[in-house]
Design an enzyme around this catalytic site. Structure first.
Site, PDB file in Angstrom:
ATOM      1  N   HIS A  81      -2.831   0.446   0.474  1.00  0.00           N
ATOM      2  CA  HIS A  81      -3.901   0.888   1.388  1.00  0.00           C
ATOM      3  C   HIS A  81      -4.914  -0.239   1.632  1.00  0.00           C
ATOM      4  O   HIS A  81      -6.105   0.013   1.764  1.00  0.00           O
ATOM      5  CB  HIS A  81      -4.626   2.116   0.844  1.00  0.00           C
ATOM      6  N   ASN A 154      -3.519  11.719   2.072  1.00  0.00           N
ATOM      7  CA  ASN A 154      -2.730  11.030   3.085  1.00  0.00           C
ATOM      8  C   ASN A 154      -2.616  11.906   4.331  1.00  0.00           C
ATOM      9  O   ASN A 154      -3.016  13.064   4.314  1.00  0.00           O
ATOM     10  CB  ASN A 154      -1.317  10.744   2.557  1.00  0.00           C
ATOM     11  N   TYR A 368      -6.955   4.805 -10.444  1.00  0.00           N
ATOM     12  CA  TYR A 368      -7.963   4.360  -9.476  1.00  0.00           C
ATOM     13  C   TYR A 368      -9.159   3.681 -10.136  1.00  0.00           C
ATOM     14  O   TYR A 368      -9.618   2.629  -9.704  1.00  0.00           O
ATOM     15  CB  TYR A 368      -8.397   5.527  -8.587  1.00  0.00           C
TER      16      TYR A 368
HETATM   17 FE1  HDD Z   1      -3.004   6.024  -4.238  1.00  0.00          FE
HETATM   18  C1  HDD Z   1      -5.263   3.770  -3.116  1.00  0.00           C
HETATM   19  C2  HDD Z   1      -3.632   8.031  -1.535  1.00  0.00           C
HETATM   20  C3  HDD Z   1      -0.437   8.108  -5.193  1.00  0.00           C
HETATM   21  C4  HDD Z   1      -2.693   4.312  -7.095  1.00  0.00           C
HETATM   22  N1  HDD Z   1      -4.193   5.914  -2.635  1.00  0.00           N
HETATM   23  C5  HDD Z   1      -5.071   4.900  -2.344  1.00  0.00           C
HETATM   24  C6  HDD Z   1      -5.769   5.182  -1.134  1.00  0.00           C
HETATM   25  C7  HDD Z   1      -5.304   6.389  -0.688  1.00  0.00           C
HETATM   26  C8  HDD Z   1      -4.316   6.843  -1.641  1.00  0.00           C
HETATM   27  C9  HDD Z   1      -5.732   7.116   0.564  1.00  0.00           C
HETATM   28  C10 HDD Z   1      -6.793   4.298  -0.465  1.00  0.00           C
HETATM   29  C11 HDD Z   1      -8.187   4.692  -0.818  1.00  0.00           C
HETATM   30  C12 HDD Z   1      -9.174   3.867  -0.026  1.00  0.00           C
HETATM   31  O1  HDD Z   1      -9.280   4.076   1.184  1.00  0.00           O
HETATM   32  O2  HDD Z   1      -9.790   2.998  -0.627  1.00  0.00           O
HETATM   33  N2  HDD Z   1      -2.138   7.676  -3.481  1.00  0.00           N
HETATM   34  C13 HDD Z   1      -2.619   8.402  -2.421  1.00  0.00           C
HETATM   35  C14 HDD Z   1      -1.898   9.657  -2.343  1.00  0.00           C
HETATM   36  C15 HDD Z   1      -1.001   9.669  -3.354  1.00  0.00           C
HETATM   37  C16 HDD Z   1      -1.156   8.431  -4.079  1.00  0.00           C
HETATM   38  C17 HDD Z   1      -2.165  10.733  -1.316  1.00  0.00           C
HETATM   39  C18 HDD Z   1      -0.011  10.715  -3.739  1.00  0.00           C
HETATM   40  C19 HDD Z   1      -0.162  11.958  -3.519  1.00  0.00           C
HETATM   41  N3  HDD Z   1      -1.756   6.160  -5.831  1.00  0.00           N
HETATM   42  C20 HDD Z   1      -0.804   7.121  -6.053  1.00  0.00           C
HETATM   43  C21 HDD Z   1      -0.249   6.949  -7.385  1.00  0.00           C
HETATM   44  C22 HDD Z   1      -0.902   5.878  -7.935  1.00  0.00           C
HETATM   45  C23 HDD Z   1      -1.834   5.401  -6.949  1.00  0.00           C
HETATM   46  C24 HDD Z   1       0.829   7.819  -7.994  1.00  0.00           C
HETATM   47  C25 HDD Z   1      -0.727   5.250  -9.287  1.00  0.00           C
HETATM   48  C26 HDD Z   1      -0.266   5.819 -10.334  1.00  0.00           C
HETATM   49  N4  HDD Z   1      -3.768   4.287  -4.929  1.00  0.00           N
HETATM   50  C27 HDD Z   1      -3.539   3.802  -6.177  1.00  0.00           C
HETATM   51  C28 HDD Z   1      -4.384   2.586  -6.501  1.00  0.00           C
HETATM   52  C29 HDD Z   1      -5.217   2.423  -5.197  1.00  0.00           C
HETATM   53  C30 HDD Z   1      -4.713   3.551  -4.334  1.00  0.00           C
HETATM   54  C31 HDD Z   1      -3.591   1.409  -6.949  1.00  0.00           C
HETATM   55  C32 HDD Z   1      -5.193   1.067  -4.538  1.00  0.00           C
HETATM   56  C33 HDD Z   1      -6.607   0.723  -4.203  1.00  0.00           C
HETATM   57  C34 HDD Z   1      -7.386   1.762  -4.793  1.00  0.00           C
HETATM   58  O3  HDD Z   1      -6.587   2.639  -5.449  1.00  0.00           O
HETATM   59  O4  HDD Z   1      -8.593   1.858  -4.734  1.00  0.00           O
HETATM   60  O5  HDD Z   1      -5.178   2.806  -7.605  1.00  0.00           O
END
Ligand code: HDD
Length: 697
Positions: A81, A154, A368
C-alpha cells in the site's frame, strides 16, 4: 467549498513554539528565510566559494544543512500500500447505534467526528501509477473522543489468504520479482500466479481481483470492506459480530481494461488528481458506513466460518444496517506530513469495537504497529500531527527516538504517591476486552470449516452480469498469458474448472490451451450457492452523472450556443466538464469568441472522461479527419463504450473513427437532443456495444 489555508511562514511550523521574535522582512510582504536554527539567510542562490570561479568551502554550513536535510527527505515507503492518496473530513452518524455498540462516535447524530482517509494500491511503490489491476486499500482514522479508531480495509470484502503467516509470501509473490526488479505494480507475472496456483484459498479473492473492482473509475467510487468479522459490544456488555461496509453515495464504477492501460500512460496520477480536484472544487466525496450485524447463533447457522477472511456474507442473507456518513472535505496541506506519515493500525480500536479470532486479523494486530517503528523511525509516531489523538493522551511512556514532547515532573511510573494529579486507570470507562471463553490444544492447524475454497468463488462469478463475467475471463487470459511457465497456467486452468466450467472454457480458448488443464482435487466439493446480485457493479449502476466528468471536444467554428446548452445540462446533473481543443489556446466558436481549452488534444485523451461530446464545424472537421489524435480520441470513446454526442458537422470524424451510430452515439443540435444525450450518459457504458468490438471483454 474546500477550506483554503494560508501557507504558514517557514518559521511557524505546526507543533513548534513560535519564534521569540519575528524577523525583519527582507522584501515587502515576505518572511525572512532562515536555517533550521533560525539564522537569517542572506543568499539562497550561491554557495560559499573561494573566488567566484573557485571551489566550494567546507565552511558553508548553510549549504551543508540544506543538502543534508534534502538527502534525508525520504523515509522507507510502506511495504505494501505504498502508493496512496489522502484527505480530511468528518463522520456523522444517522442515529444512535447504542443498541449494538457503545463506541462514543456512533451515539449522537448531531456529533461529527474528524477523520483522515487514505486510499491506496497494494503492489506498486509510492511512485507507481494509479490504475494497475490491483486491490485498493481503504483506511479511515477516526479521531474520536475516546481515542483513535483505525478502520484498515480494502475495496474487496475477502482476502487472498486465511492466515497471517502467509502474508509475506503472497506479497513477495505479487511484488516485482527480486532478481530482475520487474514488473512494477502488476500481478501479471509468473511468481504471483505460481503462488496462487498452489493456494486454493485464494480463488475467491482472485475472482474479485480479476473483476472490474480492481480497476476503479475513481477513488470516490470505491466500496470499502473491513474484510474480517469484528465484534461490536454495547454498554450492557452484549456482543454481536459485524461485517463493516462503506458505500460511495455517488455509486461505484470501473474503467475498462484498455482505458486503464491508456490512463496509466496519459496520467499516472489519475486517481490522486481526481480526488484532489473534486475536493478542491467543493464536490466532496461521501461514503455511507454500514454493518451486517449477527449473533453467534446466526454465525453458527451459516454454511461457512465467519472467522475465515476468504468468505463474505451476501447482503441477501444479512442486510446492511446504515450507521452514518463520511464526507471528505479538505485536501491535505502536505502530502508527506499527512498522507505519507499517517500510520493506521487495526489494533487501534475504541470501547465498543473489538476483534474476532480470525487468524488473519490476529496477525495484523501485531504487524502494523511493528511496521510503523521502522517506517516512522521509532515508538513516538503517535505524536505526528496526523496521528495524534484529538482527545487528551496521558501516560508514563517516555523517551525514545523522535520524542517531540517535554514531559515534566519526576514521576514516570504508576502506581505512585508523588503525583496525585498524574493519570490513573479508569475501571468504568477504560477499554475492557469482551470476555470470551477460549480453550483448545496448542496446535498449528487450519480448522476444517475453512476448507471450502471454491463455492463462494463460483457464487461471485455467477452473480456477475454478462459483461462483468467477460471481463473476468479476459483479465485471467491477459494475466496468464504473461506467465511463461506453462505448468502454472495449466494448474490455474484446473482451478478455474472447479470454479466454473464455462469460465474455464473461455479462458482456455483465449489462451489457446483447450484440454490442457491440470485437474485440481478440491478439499471440499464446490457447492452451487444462490447468486448474490448485489455483488454486481453493473447491476447496481446508479444511473447518474453526479461526480462524473464529460469531455467536450471543440474545434474552430463550433456551435457556441450548443456548447452553452451542453455545459448547462452537465452542470445541472452535478457533473463536471472539461474542454479539449486541438491546441491548448482554445478554439473560436461560430460567434467569433475564443474559448480557452482545459486540455490540448494530446493531453486530454477521451479515456479521462465518462462521456464525450464533439463540436466542430465543416471546415475544422475536414482537418481533423486527417489527424490521428482526433480520430483515436473518438474511436477510444466508442471502444470504451461511452455515450458520444456530436453535432452534424462532426459526422466525417465519426466515419473516420469507424464509430457506428447506436443507442449512445447521438447527434445533438438543441436542448431536447442534449437531454437525450444526458440520459444516455447517465446510464453509463453501453454494454451492448462491447460484443461488437471485442471477443471477450
Ligand atoms: Fe495490511 C498496510 C489493508 C492484511 C500488514 N494494509 C495496509 C494498508 C491497508 C491494508 C489499507 C494501508 C494503510 C495505509 O493507508 O497506510 N491488509 C489490509 C487488509 C488486509 C491486510 C484489508 C486483510 C484483510 N496486512 C495484512 C496482513 C498483514 C498486513 C495479513 C501482516 C500480517 N498492511 C500490513 C503492513 C502495512 C499494511 C505491513 C504496510 C504499511 C503499513 O502497514 O502501515 O503492516
Amino acid at each position: 467549498m474546500a477550506s483554503k489555508k494560508k501557507t504558514p511562514a517557514p518559521t511557524a511550523a505546526k507543533g513548534l513554539a513560535a519564534p521569540a521574535e519575528t524577523h525583519q522582512t527582507a522584501q515587502e510582504g515576505h518572511a525572512v528565510l532562515t536555517t533550521n536554527q533560525g539564522l537569517p539567510i542572506s543568499d539562497n542562490q550561491n554557495s560559499l566559494r573561494a573566488g567566484t570561479r573557485g571551489p566550494a568551502l567546507l565552511e558553508d554550513f548553510i549549504l551543508r544543512e540544506k543538502i543534508t536535510h534534502f538527502d534525508h527527505e525520504r523515509i522507507p515507503e510502506r511495504i505494501v500500500h505504498a502508493r496512496g492518496s489522502g484527505a480530511h473530513g468528518y463522520f456523522q452518524p444517522y442515529e444512535s447505534a447504542a443498541d449494538i455498540t457503545k463506541a462514543a462516535f456512533l451515539q449522537d447524530p448531531k456529533k461529527r467526528t474528524e477523520v483522515f482517509a487514505r486510499f491506496s494500491t497494494v503492489a506498486g511503490g509510492a511512485g507507481s501509477v494509479d490504475l494497475p489491476r490491483d486491490v485498493r486499500g481503504f483506511s479511515v482514522k477516526f479521531y474520536t473522543q475516546e481515542g483513535n479508531y483505525d478502520f484498515v480495509g480494502n475495496n474487496i470484502p475477502v482476502f487472498f489468504i486465511q492466515d497471517a503467516i502467509k502474508f509475506p509470501d503472497v506479497i513477495h509473490a505479487v511484488k516485482m520479482e527480486p532478481d530482475r526488479g520487474f514488473p512494477q505494480a502488476a500481478s501479471a507475472h509468473a511468481t504471483f500466479w505460481d503462488f496462487i496456483s498452489l493456494t486454493p484459498e485464494s480463488m475467491h479473492m482472485i475472482m474479485w481481483v480479476m473483476s472490474d473492482r480492481a480497476i476503479p473509475r475513481s477513488l470516490r467510487m470505491i466500496e470499502g470492506f473491513g474484510v474480517h468479522t469484528f465484534r461490536f459490544v454495547n454498554a450492557e456488555g452484549t456482543s454481536n459480530f459485524v461485517k463493516i461496509h462503506w458505500r460511495p453515495t455517488i455509486g461505484s464504477a470501473a474503467v475498462v481494461w484498455d482505458e486503464a492501460v491508456k490512463i496509466s500512460g496519459a496520467d499516472p496520477d489519475f486517481h490522486r488528481r481526481d480526488l484532489w480536484e473534486s475536493i478542491d472544487k467543493g464536490d466532496f466525496p461521501e461514503w455511507e458506513l454500514s454493518v451486517q450485524v449477527f449473533d453467534e447463533a446466526t454465525a453458527a447457522k451459516l454454511d461457512f466460518d465467519v472467522l475465515d477472511p476468504t468468505k463474505l456474507i451476501p447482503e441477501e442473507i444479512i442486510p446492511l444496517r446504515k450507521l452514518g456518513k463520511m464526507v471528505l472535505n479538505r485536501n491535505p496541506d502536505n502530502h508527506f506530513a499527512e498522507t505519507e506519515q499517517v500510520a493506521f493500525c487495526p489494533s487501534h480500536v475504541v470501547p465498543g469495537i473489538e476483534f474476532s479470532d480470525d487468524p488473519l486479523l490476529q496477525g495484523r494486530l501485531f504487524s502494523y504497529l511493528d511496521t510503523q517503528l521502522s517506517r516512522l523511525g521509532g515508538p513516538n509516531f503517535h505524536q505526528l500531527p496526523v496521528n495524534a489523538p484529538r482527545c487528551p493522551m496521558r501516560n508514563f511512556q517516555r523517551d525514545g527516538l523522535r520524542q517531540m514532547e517535554v514531559p515534566v515532573g519526576r514521576v514516570a511510573y504508576e502506581p505512585n504517591s508523588l503525583a496525585p494529579e498524574a493519570p490513573r486507570e479508569c475501571p468504568t470507562h477504560g477499554f475492557r476486552t469482551h470476555p470470551e471463553e477460549v480453550s483448545g490444544e496448542k496446535i498449528r492447524k487450519r480448522s476444517e470449516t475453512f476448507a471450502d475454497h471454491y463455492s463462494q468463488a463460483r457464487m461471485f462469478f455467477r452473480s456477475m452480469s454478462e459483461p462483468e463475467q467477460n471481463h473476468i475471463a479476459s483479465a485471467l487470459a491477459f494475466e496468464l498469458a504473461h506467465v511463461e511457465i506453462k505448468p502454472i497456467r495449466q494448474k490455474m486452468l484446473g482451478h478455474l474448472q472447479n470454479i466454473d466450467q464455462a469460465l474455464h472454457d473461455t479462458v482456455a480458448a483465449a489462451l489457446g490451451m483447450e484440454g490442457q488443464a491440470t485437474p485440481i482435487e478440491p478439499a471440499v466439493t464446490p457447492r452451487k450457492l444462490e447468486a448474490s446480485p448485489t455483488l454486481s457493479l453493473v447491476g447496481k449502476n446508479p444511473n447518474t452523472l453526479k461526480g462524473r466528468k464529460v469531455g467536450i471536444f471543440i474545434a474552430d467554428g463550433f456551435n457556441a450556443v450548443l456548447l452553452a446548452t451542453l455545459k448547462t445540462a452537465i452542470t445541472k446533473e452535478k457533473a463536471r466538464f472539461a474542454l479539449i481543443a486541438p491546441k491548448i489556446g482554445g478554439a473560436t466558436g461560430n460567434d467569433g469568441v475564443l474559448v480557452e481549452a482545459d486540455h490540448a488534444l494530446s493531453g486530454g485523451p477521451s479515456c479521462f472522461f465518462d462521456a464525450v461530446a464533439v463540436l466542430t464545424s465543416a471546415e475544422s472537421c475536414e482537418l481533423l479527419v486527417t489527424e490521428a489524435a482526433a480520430v483515436n480520441w473518438l474511436r477510444d470513446a466508442f471502444g470504451h463504450l461511452k455515450a458520444i454526442a456530436f453535432d452534424a458537422s462532426a459526422l466525417p470524424l465519426l466515419e473516420a473513427a469507424s464509430v457506428e451510430q447506436d443507442a449512445a452515439v447521438l447527434q445533438i443540435g438543441d436542448k431536447k437532443s442534449v437531454a437525450t444525450f444526458i440520459t444516455a450518459a447517465k446510464a453509463g457504458r453501453l454494454w451492448e456495444r462491447e460484443p461488437t468490438l471485442r471477443s471477450i471483454g
